[in-house]
Design an enzyme around this catalytic site. Sequence first.
Site, short mmCIF file in Angstrom:
data_model
loop_
_atom_site.label_atom_id
_atom_site.label_comp_id
_atom_site.label_asym_id
_atom_site.label_seq_id
_atom_site.Cartn_x
_atom_site.Cartn_y
_atom_site.Cartn_z
N SER A 1 0.82 -1.21 0.00
CA SER A 1 0.00 0.00 0.00
C SER A 1 0.86 1.26 0.00
O SER A 1 1.99 1.27 0.47
CB SER A 1 -0.92 0.01 1.23
N1 SAH Z 1 -0.77 -4.45 3.90
C1 SAH Z 1 -0.14 -4.98 2.71
C2 SAH Z 1 -0.99 -4.69 1.52
C3 SAH Z 1 -1.12 -5.89 0.67
S1 SAH Z 1 -2.32 -5.79 -0.64
C4 SAH Z 1 1.27 -4.44 2.61
O1 SAH Z 1 1.62 -3.56 3.39
O2 SAH Z 1 2.03 -4.92 1.78
C5 SAH Z 1 -3.63 -6.74 0.04
C6 SAH Z 1 -3.37 -8.17 0.31
O3 SAH Z 1 -4.62 -8.76 0.69
C7 SAH Z 1 -2.91 -9.00 -0.90
O4 SAH Z 1 -1.68 -9.59 -0.60
C8 SAH Z 1 -4.00 -10.08 -1.06
O5 SAH Z 1 -3.50 -11.35 -1.44
C9 SAH Z 1 -4.61 -10.11 0.32
N2 SAH Z 1 -5.96 -10.64 0.45
C10 SAH Z 1 -7.03 -10.46 -0.40
N3 SAH Z 1 -8.11 -11.11 0.09
C11 SAH Z 1 -7.72 -11.72 1.25
C12 SAH Z 1 -8.39 -12.54 2.22
N4 SAH Z 1 -9.67 -12.89 2.10
N5 SAH Z 1 -7.68 -12.97 3.29
C13 SAH Z 1 -6.36 -12.64 3.44
N6 SAH Z 1 -5.69 -11.88 2.56
C14 SAH Z 1 -6.36 -11.41 1.48
#
Ligand code: SAH
Length: 204
Positions: free
Chosen positions: A52
């Site tokens: 993010s």
């Molecule tokens: N906070 C993270 C942002 C990652 S983007 C960072 O700082 O890097 C969001 C993430 O949510 C992705 O990796 C995606 O695979 C995950 N995601 C999507 N749906 C999900 C679910 N139901 N349970 C767990 N993770 C999920």
Amino acid sequence: MIRKLRDDYKIADESVLTAMDSVPRDFFVPTALKSQAYRDNALPISANQTISQPYIVAKMTELLELKPSDRVLEVGAGSGYQSAVLAKLVSAVFAIERIPALAAEANERLRALGIANVSVNCADGTNGWEMYAPFDKILVAAGGPEVPRPLLDQLKVGGKLVIPIGADQKSQSLVRVTRTPNRFVNEEFGPCSFVPLIGAHGWK
Ligand code: SAH
């Protein structure tokens, strides 16, 4: 990056800025993008996902009004960057990531940085994490069509949950839910754009 968050984006919680200042964001981005790690952008990580934008990490973290004693559930651990920031501010972080390779890498990075108060699990985070519930705070880092019911059930009374919510998979509104003794109060904090929240209580 920290100066921009404070001066341009008006992030006022100094504990959030201090926490972000202490986590090396370049450690969480792919090698080829390390030179861009401190710009104010989301960046691609593995498996078509993103780390993010620093502003949104700061904003969501600030909206949770964290206390050192808090136990926090994070859904969508991705690179592990947000988990590391949370770990600096609270007693325990329970981070869920649905893509196995990302969950494993996030776990390795957190260990390598000596961060010991984050548990990473590979699962569908829309079901929450029953074993460690209830939580003081919940942060969802992927956009869903609505707030997953299990997350509301696993939030303590007085607790706060921050999540991007939108009727389509590309754009959302940042929503904070506060659980009072008899209801859930929603507040909106403007448009945002996250990868989709995929799961039993998210997008199919
Ligand atoms: N906070 C993270 C942002 C990652 S983007 C960072 O700082 O890097 C969001 C993430 O949510 C992705 O990796 C995606 O695979 C995950 N995601 C999507 N749906 C999900 C679910 N139901 N349970 C767990 N993770 C999920």
